[in-house]
Design a protein around this motif. Structure first.
Motif, short mmCIF file in Angstrom:
data_model
loop_
_atom_site.label_atom_id
_atom_site.label_comp_id
_atom_site.label_asym_id
_atom_site.label_seq_id
_atom_site.Cartn_x
_atom_site.Cartn_y
_atom_site.Cartn_z
N ILE A 243 0.80 -1.20 0.00
CA ILE A 243 0.00 0.00 0.00
C ILE A 243 0.85 1.27 0.00
CG2 ILE A 243 -0.20 0.04 2.51
CD1 ILE A 243 -2.89 1.04 -0.01
N GLU A 244 2.00 1.26 0.67
CA GLU A 244 2.82 2.47 0.77
C GLU A 244 3.98 2.50 -0.23
OE1 GLU A 244 4.08 2.82 4.79
OE2 GLU A 244 2.08 3.14 5.59
N GLN A 245 4.04 1.50 -1.10
CA GLN A 245 5.16 1.41 -2.03
C GLN A 245 4.92 2.30 -3.25
OE1 GLN A 245 7.90 -0.32 -1.30
NE2 GLN A 245 6.99 -1.01 0.62
N ALA A 246 6.01 2.67 -3.91
CA ALA A 246 5.90 3.34 -5.20
C ALA A 246 5.36 2.34 -6.22
CB ALA A 246 7.26 3.88 -5.64
N ALA A 247 4.89 2.84 -7.36
CA ALA A 247 4.24 1.97 -8.34
C ALA A 247 5.13 0.81 -8.76
CB ALA A 247 3.84 2.80 -9.56
N GLU B 53 2.19 7.46 -12.19
CA GLU B 53 3.19 6.54 -11.64
C GLU B 53 3.22 5.22 -12.40
OE1 GLU B 53 4.15 5.74 -7.52
OE2 GLU B 53 2.79 7.35 -6.91
N LEU B 54 2.04 4.69 -12.71
CA LEU B 54 1.98 3.41 -13.40
C LEU B 54 2.58 3.50 -14.80
CD1 LEU B 54 -1.59 2.25 -12.31
CD2 LEU B 54 0.59 1.21 -11.63
N LEU B 55 2.33 4.60 -15.50
CA LEU B 55 2.88 4.74 -16.85
C LEU B 55 4.39 4.96 -16.81
CD1 LEU B 55 0.08 6.84 -18.58
CD2 LEU B 55 0.66 4.45 -18.96
N ALA C 67 1.62 -3.06 -15.16
CA ALA C 67 1.14 -1.68 -15.06
C ALA C 67 -0.17 -1.52 -15.81
CB ALA C 67 2.20 -0.72 -15.60
N PHE C 68 -0.28 -2.14 -16.98
CA PHE C 68 -1.53 -2.02 -17.73
C PHE C 68 -2.64 -2.87 -17.12
CE2 PHE C 68 1.10 0.17 -20.71
CZ PHE C 68 0.22 1.05 -21.36
N GLU C 69 -2.29 -3.95 -16.42
CA GLU C 69 -3.31 -4.67 -15.65
C GLU C 69 -3.87 -3.77 -14.55
OE1 GLU C 69 -4.74 -7.64 -16.04
OE2 GLU C 69 -3.66 -7.79 -17.94
N ALA C 70 -2.98 -3.03 -13.88
CA ALA C 70 -3.44 -2.10 -12.85
C ALA C 70 -4.27 -0.98 -13.46
CB ALA C 70 -2.24 -1.52 -12.10
N LEU C 71 -3.91 -0.52 -14.66
CA LEU C 71 -4.68 0.53 -15.32
C LEU C 71 -6.07 0.02 -15.71
CD1 LEU C 71 -1.89 2.12 -17.53
CD2 LEU C 71 -3.08 3.21 -15.62
#
Length: 478
Positions: free
Chosen positions: A293-297, A331-333, A347-351
């Motif tokens: 939860i507190e981590q960078a992307a 961040e994800l991109l 990253a695109f799964e998260a998007l």
């Protein structure tokens, strides 16, 4: 004597499968966690959906009007031929619905934020939630939560306020909403202002910024001694944040998340439920084995790499719930542009979990060669194409580039059998055809992928052909 009878070549691949069927690294099971129960007194989902339908009835009405009047082949489009809410369209809707043009525009904006209408460039179409509006309570609640997440767009921000101060208040409001939810009743505005002040101060301290507002002029120690008295660190901040808190509470009230008046604010049942859902998502992540939860992307995506798809999506939702959606998408991109192909796919799964709010940013990266295939697949699925058929939007070259990129992720993070099985997702019918097209796309990881595939494959003839292709790419030969 050597047989001259032709036989099937061992260099032939199995029947191609969609790229979506490429195997994923899913090794870890997570213990089953019982579904959490909402706080006592929370209405049942059916009742919450009824409240959401009631609050969004005007937006749904305008969305249905647009579906009937602005659809392809209809006569109700604007004079410029675009199914957008131009002035002429707003006036037409106002006449037919018995509203003012301003009411139509406001309801149109609400419908867009709730996903009842989807706008793509210069065209608009009904969202999938509108199709399911009368029969699917979960679709209604998801639409309302999308509107709740976009509360800062519901009302114009004060024109005379600094954009940085507005952004700070938007970032600090989740803590204010959490306090309202835990209070389970009316909270005086001065108490909320004090909490907002504390959170904004924390944000400024984390960035080591000089606070906004007037500052005392430096004086000598001798001059300061006679008048040594306590002095607030930020004397103007309460006054500075008061109008922004008023704006935030009015905006949240306009989307139905709270009631605001008589110097106090109270969450509505829908608002309380939505805040509880987001707090629960955060708690799930904090208690999970990954705890991202507190981590960078980038670190969050690495932590989710070994989770099963459903567990990973739960982590994505919790991570997204803890930060503004615009910052999260950025961040994800940024993580997707890195060298790790696995992070690109994740990253695109998260998007996909982000959904519609990520569309403008995803469209903006379509021309980036490294992200283009992923972005096109994301946009196709967002537009309603079945995930199994989404790969059809890619050209042969784009599909081959994506195959190499996915193979690079498997080579870096998977096991040898997975890389061998990855051949099944190639579009080309034979290995020679695959190798020819892989050499042509110019992926920066082509050599490493081919070397890894040659080392992993048990067929000596195929491994030899792949090694030869890797050497040709490395030396620039054909």
């Amino acid at each position: 004597m050597t047989s001259r009878i032709p036989r099937d070549s061992r260099l032939r691949l199995v029947r191609p499968r969609p790229l979506a069927a490429a195997p994923r690294a899913v090794n870890q099971r997570r213990p089953h966690r019982p579904a959490p129960r909402p706080p006592e007194g929370t209405p049942a989902p059916a009742e919450l959906a009824r409240m959401a339908r009631s609050g969004l009835a005007a937006a749904a009405r305008v969305a249905r009007w647009a579906d009937g009047s602005l659809g392809p082949g209809r006569d109700g489009a604007t004079v410029d031929g675009k199914a957008t809410l131009a002035d002429a369209t707003a006036e037409q809707a106002a006449r037919e619905l018995g509203l003012t043009a301003d009411q139509v525009r406001a309801d149109w904006d609400t419908a867009r934020l709730a996903g009842l209408v989807e706008v793509h460039g210069d065209s608009a179409r009904p969202g999938w939630r509108l199709r399911a509006w009368d029969r699917d309570d979960s679709a209604v609640l998801r639409g309302w939560v999308a509107l709740f997440d976009a509360w800062s767009l519901a009302c114009p921000e004060p024109e005379d306020e600094e954009p940085a101060a507005v952004a700070e208040v938007v970032s600090a409001m989740p803590q204010v909403l959490s306090f309202l939810q835990l209070s389970a009743g009316p909270v005086p505005v001065p108490q909320l202002l004090d909490l907002l002040q504390q959170r904004v101060t924390e944000l400024r301290t984390e960035r080591c910024e000089i606070p906004y507002g007037p500052q005392r002029q430096p004086v000598s120690l001798a001059a300061a001694e006679p008048a040594a008295q306590p002095h607030p660190a930020h004397p103007a901040e309460d006054t500075e944040l008061a109008p922004l808190l008023d704006w935030a509470l009015r905006a949240l009230g306009s989307v139905g998340a709270l009631t605001y008046g008589d110097g106090q604010a109270t969450l509505t049942p829908l608002g309380s439920w939505a805040v509880w859902v987001k707090l629960e998502q955060i708690c799930v992540a904090a208690q999970s084995p990954a705890g991202n939860i507190e981590q960078a992307a980038e670190d969050m995506l690495r932590g989710c790499a070994q989770l099963r798809p459903n567990a990973a999506r739960a982590e994505y939702r919790a991570w997204l719930a803890a930060r503004p959606v615009g910052n999260a998408v950025t961040e994800l991109l940024v993580a997707a542009r890195g060298e790790d192909a696995l992070l690109r796919g994740l990253a695109f799964e998260a998007l996909r979990v982000v959904g519609a709010p990520a569309e403008p940013d995803v469209r903006a990266v379509v021309e980036d060669p490294a992200l283009r295939p992923y972005a096109l697949l994301w946009l196709a699925e967002h537009d309603g194409v079945d995930p199994e058929d989404a790969h059809e939007v890619l050209t042969r070259e784009e599909a081959t580039w994506l195959w190499v990129d996915t193979a690079a992720a498997v080579a870096d993070h998977g096991e040898a059998p997975m890389l061998v099985r990855h051949l099944e997702s190639a579009l080309q019918p034979t290995v020679p055809a695959l190798l020819d097209e892989v050499r042509a796309v110019g992926h920066p990881r082509t050599v490493q992928v081919l070397v890894a595939l040659a080392a992993a494959h048990p067929d000596p003839a195929l491994a030899k052909a792949v090694r030869r292709a890797a050497f040709q790419v490395h030396t620039g030969g054909s």
